[in-house]
Design a protein around this motif. Structure first.
Motif, PDB file in Angstrom:
ATOM      1  N   GLY A 396       0.798  -1.212   0.000  1.00 53.39           N
ATOM      2  CA  GLY A 396       0.000   0.000   0.000  1.00 53.39           C
ATOM      3  C   GLY A 396       0.834   1.268   0.000  1.00 53.39           C
ATOM      4  N   LYS A 397       2.094   1.192  -0.440  1.00 53.38           N
ATOM      5  CA  LYS A 397       2.980   2.352  -0.430  1.00 53.38           C
ATOM      6  C   LYS A 397       3.330   2.792  -1.851  1.00 53.38           C
ATOM      7  N   PHE A 398       3.640   4.093  -1.962  1.00 53.50           N
ATOM      8  CA  PHE A 398       4.028   4.690  -3.229  1.00 53.50           C
ATOM      9  C   PHE A 398       5.543   4.831  -3.309  1.00 53.50           C
ATOM     10  N   ASN A 399       6.071   4.713  -4.507  1.00 50.17           N
ATOM     11  CA  ASN A 399       7.427   5.134  -4.836  1.00 50.17           C
ATOM     12  C   ASN A 399       7.323   6.151  -5.964  1.00 50.17           C
ATOM     13  N   GLY A 400       7.753   7.377  -5.707  1.00 49.66           N
ATOM     14  CA  GLY A 400       7.697   8.395  -6.741  1.00 49.66           C
ATOM     15  C   GLY A 400       8.663   8.092  -7.861  1.00 49.66           C
ATOM     16  N   VAL A 401       8.274   8.424  -9.088  1.00 49.20           N
ATOM     17  CA  VAL A 401       9.138   8.219 -10.252  1.00 49.20           C
ATOM     18  C   VAL A 401       9.596   9.556 -10.810  1.00 49.20           C
ATOM     19  N   GLY A 402       8.679  10.445 -11.124  1.00 50.11           N
ATOM     20  CA  GLY A 402       9.068  11.743 -11.656  1.00 50.11           C
ATOM     21  C   GLY A 402       7.882  12.525 -12.159  1.00 50.11           C
ATOM     22  N   GLY A 403       8.072  13.832 -12.277  1.00 49.70           N
ATOM     23  CA  GLY A 403       7.048  14.725 -12.777  1.00 49.70           C
ATOM     24  C   GLY A 403       7.500  15.421 -14.037  1.00 49.70           C
ATOM     25  N   THR A 404       6.548  15.826 -14.864  1.00 51.15           N
ATOM     26  CA  THR A 404       6.875  16.422 -16.145  1.00 51.15           C
ATOM     27  C   THR A 404       7.279  17.888 -16.029  1.00 51.15           C
ATOM     28  N   ARG A 405       6.817  18.566 -14.985  1.00 49.59           N
ATOM     29  CA  ARG A 405       7.132  19.991 -14.819  1.00 49.59           C
ATOM     30  C   ARG A 405       7.489  20.247 -13.362  1.00 49.59           C
ATOM     31  N   GLU A 406       8.717  19.907 -12.994  1.00 43.85           N
ATOM     32  CA  GLU A 406       9.096  19.936 -11.585  1.00 43.85           C
ATOM     33  C   GLU A 406       9.312  21.337 -11.023  1.00 43.85           C
ATOM     34  N   ARG A 407       9.454  22.346 -11.890  1.00 44.81           N
ATOM     35  CA  ARG A 407       9.625  23.712 -11.396  1.00 44.81           C
ATOM     36  C   ARG A 407       8.293  24.420 -11.157  1.00 44.81           C
TER      37      ARG A 407
END
Length: 689
Positions: A396-407
Motif C-alpha cells: 500500500g505504499k508509493f514510490n515516486g518516479v518523476g514529474g513532467t514539470r518539476e519547477r
C-alpha cells in the motif's frame, strides 16, 4: 458511470523516495520542496522548456520500469529500474540524438527510436531509426537506419532496414523477440509524396530479419490482436474506407465494412482494439449523436445494439485496459481522463489510490502479464502537471518516479473548469475557463482577482478536433500566471461533443464558428469575468485564422490579436503550396476539405467573403504574427502575403519568423522567445487597467 474528477486540487505530500532521484543522485524534485511565501511569477522556461522526465512503462511482468529521462541538460536516454532492488541501468543513449518512443518487446528486451530535440522541424534530415537492447544494456543493435545515405553506404543491408520504417505502438503478447513496423509507400517523391499504401512488417529484434505481411488492399493502418498477430487492415481508395479482417479460421482476408471516410454515416465505425477473447471493440455513433464504445460481431458484421461505455455529454474516446487474459476496464475521456473498471479488484485498488491522492485524477496502468505487486500511477489535475509513481499493492505504499514539470508549484497555478453556455442560435457551447490563482503571482493586485480581468480568448487549431481537456496546460497556465483570464471555446466543428456539434461547423469558417467564439467572449463579459476593454484573441493554425477573422468581424470586441502559423486565405490551402510541399494529402484536398471547409469552385464566393487576406485593410488593431519558415501545413507564404497586405494600413504589427520551425515550435528556445513576445505584447495592450 464516469468517475468524478477531484475538486480544488492542491499540492499533495508524497512521503516517498523518488526512484530516479535516489538512483541518479539528481537534485530533489521540486514536487517535494517547500513553497516560498512571496513567489515571483514562474519563468517562461518552467512552462515551455523540454520536460526532464517524460515517459515510463512497466515491463510485461511488472518487475522492471523503463523511463525516458535527462538531467544536467543532457540528451534524453532510456533507463531501466529493477523494482526489487532499485538498481538503475542506462540502457540506451546517444551523443547526437535523443531517445524518443520506446516499448518493451518482452521482459528482457526493448525497442526504441530516436529524435533530435536540438534542431527544428525544417532541419530534420534523419528518420527516427530503430534500435533494440536488453534491459541490462547488452545486445544493443540498430535495426533501421537514420538516413538514406548511411543505408546505401553499408555493404550488408539485408538485415538492416532503410529509414522509411516506423515502429508500431501496439504491444501484442510481448512473448517473443518480434515487433511490427509500418513501411509507407509513397507516390513520386520519397519523403513528401502522397502515401499510396502502408505495408506492415514483422521484425525480429535479435536477428534483424523482417518479412512483409500480405495486405488485402491500399492499407493506411493496421490493428494487431491481443496475441500480437495482424488481424485488421484499414484500406482507403479515394474517399472510401474499407475495413478488412484476417479470419483465423481460414487465414484469409474478408471485408467487414465500407463507408465514406469523411462524411461517415450510421454504419461507420473506428476499430479500437481486440480483447483477450478475440472480441473486436469499436467506436461508433450507431446512428445517434454521440460516439460510444461498442462490440462488433465479426460473423454478422454488425455493431452491437447497446454500447459498452457511453457518455451523456461527450463522444467516447479511450482504450481498453487489459492484464493477462482479462479485460479489466476501459479508460475514457469526459472532461478529464477516467477509467471504468469491470474488475472488482481494480475498483477497490482505484478507491484506495484515490483516497491516498484525493486531489488528482489517478490513472492506473497494470503490467501486461503481472508477476509483481507494482502498478504505475499517473496523477494530474488542472494545477498539477503529470506526475508518475509506482504503487505496491502488497504494502500500500508509493514510490515516486518523476514529474513532467518539476519547477511548477501547483498551489500557485490557476484553476480550470468547463463552462457550458448557449450560442446566439441556440446551440450548446462548451468552453474552458482558466482563472488566475489569488494565491499566486498575478497582475492587477488590489482589484477583485476573479472579476473584470484582462482576458485572452485562446482558439484551438484543427479545427475539427477537440481543443482541450481538464488538466494542466502550459499555454493557459502561463497566461493565467501573468494575470489573464483564459477562455477556450469548443466552437461548433470541434469534435468530442457529438455529431450535431461537429457537423454544425462544416463550411462555417469565418461564419457560425466565428460567431461561437464571439458569443463565448460576450458571455465572459456578461458574467463580469472579463474587462470588455481588455480582451485579446489568439490562436495557432485554424486558431490563427479565427484570430484574424475575429478582428475583422468583431473589431469592437477584441483590442488586439495574436496569430501563429495561421491560415490567412482558405483558397491558399488548395493552391498556396508552391513554396513547400503540403503535408495534406491530395485525397483530403479533393474529398475531405471541400466537405468540411468549402469547395474552391462551388463555394468560391463564400471563401472570398471569409478570407482574412482579402479583408486585411479592415484590421486596425495591434497584431502579433509568427510563422515557421519550414511549415508545410500553412507555408510561410500565408503569413508573408497577409503581413504585406495589413502592414500597408496598420503600423502596429509585430512580425517574427522562426526559419527552422514547422507548424508550431519544437525548440524550447523558440517557444520561450515566442511566449516572451506574447507576454510583452499583452502587457502593452491589455495588461494595464
Amino acid at each position: 458511470m464516469p468517475a468524478a474528477r477531484p475538486s480544488l486540487p492542491h499540492r499533495r505530500a508524497l512521503h516517498v523516495c523518488a526512484l530516479l532521484v535516489c538512483a541518479l543522485a539528481a537534485p530533489a524534485f521540486a514536487a517535494f520542496a517547500a513553497e516560498p511565501a512571496a513567489p515571483a511569477p514562474p519563468p517562461l522556461a518552467a512552462f515551455f522548456d523540454n520536460a526532464v522526465f517524460s515517459e515510463a512503462e512497466l515491463s510485461p511482468n511488472g518487475k522492471f520500469l523503463a523511463v525516458r529521462f535527462s538531467n544536467d541538460n543532457k540528451r534524453d536516454r532510456l533507463i531501466v529500474i529493477d523494482l526489487a532492488s532499485n538498481a538503475t541501468t542506462v540502457v540506451a543513449q546517444f551523443d547526437d540524438r535523443d531517445v524518443n518512443t520506446f516499448q518493451w518487446v518482452n521482459n528482457e528486451r526493448l525497442v526504441l527510436d530516436s529524435t533530435d530535440k536540438r534542431i527544428g522541424q525544417g532541419d530534420v534530415v534523419h528518420g527516427p531509426g530503430l534500435f533494440a537492447v536488453n534491459r541490462d544494456g547488452s545486445h544493443f543493435r540498430q535495426l533501421v537506419h537514420l538516413t538514406w545515405a548511411a543505408f546505401k553506404q553499408r555493404s550488408v543491408t539485408r538485415i538492416t532496414l532503410p529509414p522509411d520504417h516506423y515502429l508500431v505502438r501496439q504491444a501484442g503478447a510481448q512473448a517473443s523477440d518480434e515487433v511490427y513496423l509500418t513501411n509507407p509507400k509513397r507516390d513520386g517523391v520519397r519523403e513528401n509524396g502522397d502515401i499510396k499504401y502502408v505495408n506492415l512488417m514483422r521484425l525480429n529484434t535479435v536477428t534483424g530479419r523482417a518479412e512483409t505481411v500480405a495486405r488485402p488492399g491500399p492499407a493506411v493502418s493496421w490493428l494487431l490482436d491481443h496475441k500480437g498477430q495482424p488481424r485488421l487492415c484499414v484500406a482507403l481508395e479515394n474517399n472510401i474506407e474499407t475495413i478488412w479482417y484476417l479470419d483465423p479460421s481460414s487465414n484469409a482476408w474478408r471485408t467487414l465494412a465500407s463507408f465514406d471516410r469523411y462524411a461517415g454515416g450510421k454504419d461507420a465505425f473506428t476499430p479500437l482494439a481486440f480483447g483477450p477473447d478475440g472480441t473486436l471493440y469499436v467506436s461508433s455513433d450507431a446512428g445517434k449523436d454521440k460516439l460510444a464504445l461498442h462490440t462488433f460481431d465479426l460473423a454478422s458484421k454488425r455493431i452491437s445494439a447497446e454500447p459498452l461505455v457511453s457518455l451523456a455529454d461527450y463522444d467516447f474516446k479511450g482504450q481498453l485496459v487489459t492484464s493477462g487474459e482479462k479485460l479489466l476496464g476501459v479508460r475514457y475521456l469526459s472532461d478529464a481522463q477516467a477509467t471504468v473498471w469491470f474488475d472488482s479488484k481494480m475498483k477497490t485498488l482505484q478507491a484506495s489510490i484515490d483516497a491516498a491522492l484525493p486531489s488528482t485524477v489517478n490513472l492506473i496502468t497494470p503490467a501486461a502479464r503481472p508477476d509483481s505487486p507494482w502498478v504505475l500511477v499517473q496523477s494530474y489535475s488542472d494545477q498539477q502537471p503529470e506526475y508518475y509513481a509506482l504503487y505496491n499493492t502488497d504494502t500500500g505504499k508509493f514510490n515516486g518516479v518523476g514529474g513532467t514539470r518539476e519547477r511548477i508549484v501547483p498551489a500557485h497555478m490557476a484553476t480550470q473548469e468547463l463552462v457550458r453556455l448557449t450560442a446566439s442560435d441556440g446551440l450548446a457551447l462548451p468552453a474552458w475557463l482558466t482563472l488566475p490563482n489569488p494565491a499566486g503571482p498575478y497582475q492587477g493586485k488590489g482589484q477583485d482577482q476573479r472579476k473584470n480581468l484582462p482576458m485572452v480568448v485562446l482558439v484551438h487549431g484543427g479545427p475539427y478536433l477537440r481543443g482541450s481537456e481538464w488538466g494542466w496546460s502550459a499555454e493557459s497556465q502561463f497566461l493565467a500566471s501573468r494575470g489573464y483570464a483564459v477562455l477556450q471555446p469548443e466552437f461548433r466543428g470541434s469534435t468530442g461533443f457529438g455529431n450535431k456539434h461537429y457537423k454544425a461547423g462544416w463550411k462555417q469558417w469565418g461564419l457560425k464558428m466565428q460567431d461561437d467564439i464571439a458569443d463565448a467572449t460576450r458571455w465572459a463579459i456578461a458574467q463580469g469575468i472579463a474587462d470588455p476593454k481588455r480582451i485579446c484573441i489568439a490562436g495557432g493554425s485554424y486558431g490563427g485564422y479565427a484570430t484574424l477573422m475575429g478582428l475583422v468581424n468583431d473589431p469592437a470586441l477584441y483590442k488586439c490579436g495574436i496569430n501563429w502559423a495561421g491560415v490567412t486565405d482558405i483558397e491558399l490551402l488548395y493552391t498556396g503550396h508552391w513554396s513547400a510541399t503540403s503535408d495534406a494529402t491530395s485525397a483530403y484536398l479533393k474529398y475531405g476539405a471541400p466537405v468540411l471547409i468549402g469547395d474552391p469552385d462551388k463555394d468560391a464566393a463564400q471563401l472570398r467573403a471569409t478570407s482574412p487576406l482579402l479583408q486585411a485593410a479592415r484590421i486596425t488593431q495591434p497584431l502579433l504574427m509568427a510563422y515557421g519558415g519550414a511549415d508545410r501545413r500553412v507555408p510561410l507564404y500565408h503569413g508573408k502575403k497577409f503581413y504585406d497586405a495589413v502592414k500597408a494600413r496598420n503600423p502596429d504589427i509585430d512580425w517574427v519568423v522562426y526559419q527552422e520551425e514547422g507548424h508550431g515550435w519544437s525548440l524550447p528556445k523558440n517557444r520561450i522567445d515566442f511566449w516572451g513576445r506574447v507576454e510583452k505584447f499583452l502587457g502593452r495592450h491589455i495588461g494595464t487597467p
